[in-house]
Design a protein around this motif. Structure first.
Motif, PDB file in Angstrom:
ATOM      1  N   GLY A 133      -7.637 114.674  50.135  1.00 19.20           N
ATOM      2  CA  GLY A 133      -8.343 113.468  50.563  1.00 19.20           C
ATOM      3  C   GLY A 133      -9.240 112.906  49.479  1.00 19.20           C
ATOM      4  N   TYR A 134      -9.864 113.781  48.714  1.00 14.97           N
ATOM      5  CA  TYR A 134     -10.710 113.327  47.612  1.00 14.97           C
ATOM      6  C   TYR A 134      -9.863 112.692  46.512  1.00 14.97           C
ATOM      7  CZ  TYR A 134     -14.067 113.363  43.789  1.00 14.97           C
ATOM      8  OH  TYR A 134     -14.872 112.988  42.747  1.00 14.97           O
ATOM      9  N   ALA A 135      -8.707 113.310  46.227  1.00 15.43           N
ATOM     10  CA  ALA A 135      -7.808 112.741  45.222  1.00 15.43           C
ATOM     11  C   ALA A 135      -7.379 111.330  45.628  1.00 15.43           C
ATOM     12  CB  ALA A 135      -6.582 113.637  45.038  1.00 15.43           C
ATOM     13  N   PHE A 136      -7.146 111.122  46.916  1.00 19.43           N
ATOM     14  CA  PHE A 136      -6.769 109.789  47.391  1.00 19.43           C
ATOM     15  C   PHE A 136      -7.961 108.833  47.306  1.00 19.43           C
ATOM     16  CE2 PHE A 136      -5.619 106.656  50.762  1.00 19.43           C
ATOM     17  CZ  PHE A 136      -4.430 106.222  50.202  1.00 19.43           C
TER      18      PHE A 136
ATOM     19  N   ALA B 253     -14.316 114.359  50.400  1.00 21.39           N
ATOM     20  CA  ALA B 253     -13.636 113.105  50.720  1.00 21.39           C
ATOM     21  C   ALA B 253     -14.444 112.279  51.704  1.00 21.39           C
ATOM     22  CB  ALA B 253     -12.243 113.401  51.289  1.00 21.39           C
ATOM     23  N   ARG B 254     -14.210 110.972  51.689  1.00 25.42           N
ATOM     24  CA  ARG B 254     -14.902 110.082  52.610  1.00 25.42           C
ATOM     25  C   ARG B 254     -14.574 110.445  54.062  1.00 25.42           C
ATOM     26  NH1 ARG B 254     -13.317 106.003  48.665  1.00 25.42           N
ATOM     27  NH2 ARG B 254     -15.189 105.097  47.716  1.00 25.42           N
ATOM     28  N   ASP B 255     -15.587 110.386  54.912  1.00 28.60           N
ATOM     29  CA  ASP B 255     -15.367 110.567  56.340  1.00 28.60           C
ATOM     30  C   ASP B 255     -15.490 109.240  57.089  1.00 28.60           C
ATOM     31  OD1 ASP B 255     -18.055 110.257  55.911  1.00 28.60           O
ATOM     32  OD2 ASP B 255     -18.671 111.703  57.433  1.00 28.60           O
ATOM     33  N   ASP B 256     -15.785 108.173  56.339  1.00 28.72           N
ATOM     34  CA  ASP B 256     -15.937 106.845  56.912  1.00 28.72           C
ATOM     35  C   ASP B 256     -14.847 105.937  56.329  1.00 28.72           C
ATOM     36  OD1 ASP B 256     -16.652 104.357  57.810  1.00 28.72           O
ATOM     37  OD2 ASP B 256     -18.754 104.488  57.213  1.00 28.72           O
ATOM     38  N   PRO B 257     -13.954 105.390  57.161  1.00 31.30           N
ATOM     39  CA  PRO B 257     -12.849 104.563  56.653  1.00 31.30           C
ATOM     40  C   PRO B 257     -13.241 103.135  56.317  1.00 31.30           C
ATOM     41  CG  PRO B 257     -12.682 104.770  59.027  1.00 31.30           C
ATOM     42  CD  PRO B 257     -13.859 105.616  58.610  1.00 31.30           C
ATOM     43  N   ALA B 258     -14.532 102.809  56.296  1.00 35.18           N
ATOM     44  CA  ALA B 258     -14.972 101.432  56.043  1.00 35.18           C
ATOM     45  C   ALA B 258     -14.468 100.920  54.695  1.00 35.18           C
ATOM     46  CB  ALA B 258     -16.499 101.349  56.110  1.00 35.18           C
TER      47      ALA B 258
END
Length: 259
Positions: free
Chosen positions: A154-157, A78-83
């Motif tokens: 988190g990846y699914a999202f 999953a992304r660790d950056d909320p950009a």
């Protein structure tokens, strides 16, 4: 980035993660790190997020190749950056204000519409779809049931957000230029143009979702995620035969919700 949990390079001699590494790789720790970065805009890579948004239209496979790279370098799918989430939120706000303008809504009606679109259409539906896909993929699509190979929620999202962005641009931006002059009219061309845009938008959502899960090497039979295409095309043809105008229905629903 693929949604799986694998053993870190820095592990104990028996192959298990050290307590420190294990704590750092828990879902709670990853979530805390992600949310903390929401408060530090300078730590966000907006240029890279814009690159992803561009390639979600031109070559979505390249976006998921980066997910592979993230897994290899950060042991996280999953992304660790909320950009990306921040930019998507901005797009959502701007396009919804445009929608309110096209529908001739007042200031407070537009605010109500914005709250509905953000918290219901995007977040609420997104949480529901991500949870459903997370459950289905872990329950039925994993090649072998193993705690070291499971789809992160988190990846699914993230997959949902990737698929939602093109849908948002098509239905909440491109469609705006045709609503008042073409789509809402009672003519055949009106519901043909409107329903065709819906077909493209939802079809793209299905396709990008399929790419997201097919990118995971530990999943099987991901082609079944393309099966909804048959139902989508059937519904599209029925809507043309019956004269249903999905965009007109959506506009009426939005106006009813903001009263």
């Amino acid at each position: 980035m693929l949604p799986t949990t694998s053993v870190s390079a820095r592990s104990q001699g028996n192959g298990a993660l050290s307590p420190r590494d294990a704590a750092r790789h828990t879902a709670g720790a990853k979530r805390y790190k992600y949310l903390r970065r929401l408060l530090h805009f300078r730590q966000m890579d907006f240029e890279f997020a814009l690159w992803q948004m561009l390639y979600l239209f031109t070559s979505p496979q390249r976006v998921y190749r980066n997910f592979h790279y993230r897994k290899q370098t950060k042991d996280q799918w999953a992304r660790d950056d909320p950009a990306f989430l921040v930019l998507l939120s901005i797009w959502l706000c701007v396009s919804t204000v445009g929608f309110g303008f096209v529908l001739d809504m007042g200031f407070f009606e537009t605010i109500k519409l914005l709250l509905w679109v953000v918290f219901i259409d995007c977040v609420g539906v997104g949480l529901l779809i991500a949870t459903l896909m997370w459950f289905i993929s872990n329950k039925y699509l994993v090649k072998q049931q193993n705690r070291d190979y499971d789809v992160e929620w988190g990846y699914a999202f993230d997959v949902h957000l990737n698929a939602f962005y093109p849908l948002l641009v098509i239905l909440h931006f491109i469609q705006l230029f045709f609503i008042n002059y073409v789509i809402i009219s009672d003519s055949v061309i009106g519901y043909f143009v409107g329903n065709t845009l819906w077909l493209i938008a939802i079809g793209y959502y299905i396709y990008v979702t399929f790419l997201g899960y097919s990118a995971l090497p530990f999943l099987k039979n991901t082609a079944i995620l393309l099966y909804p295409f048959a139902l989508l095309i059937m519904l599209y043809l029925i809507s043309l035969a019956c004269g249903w105008n999905f965009t007109k229905m959506l506009c009426s629903f939005y106006k009813y919700r903001v009263k």
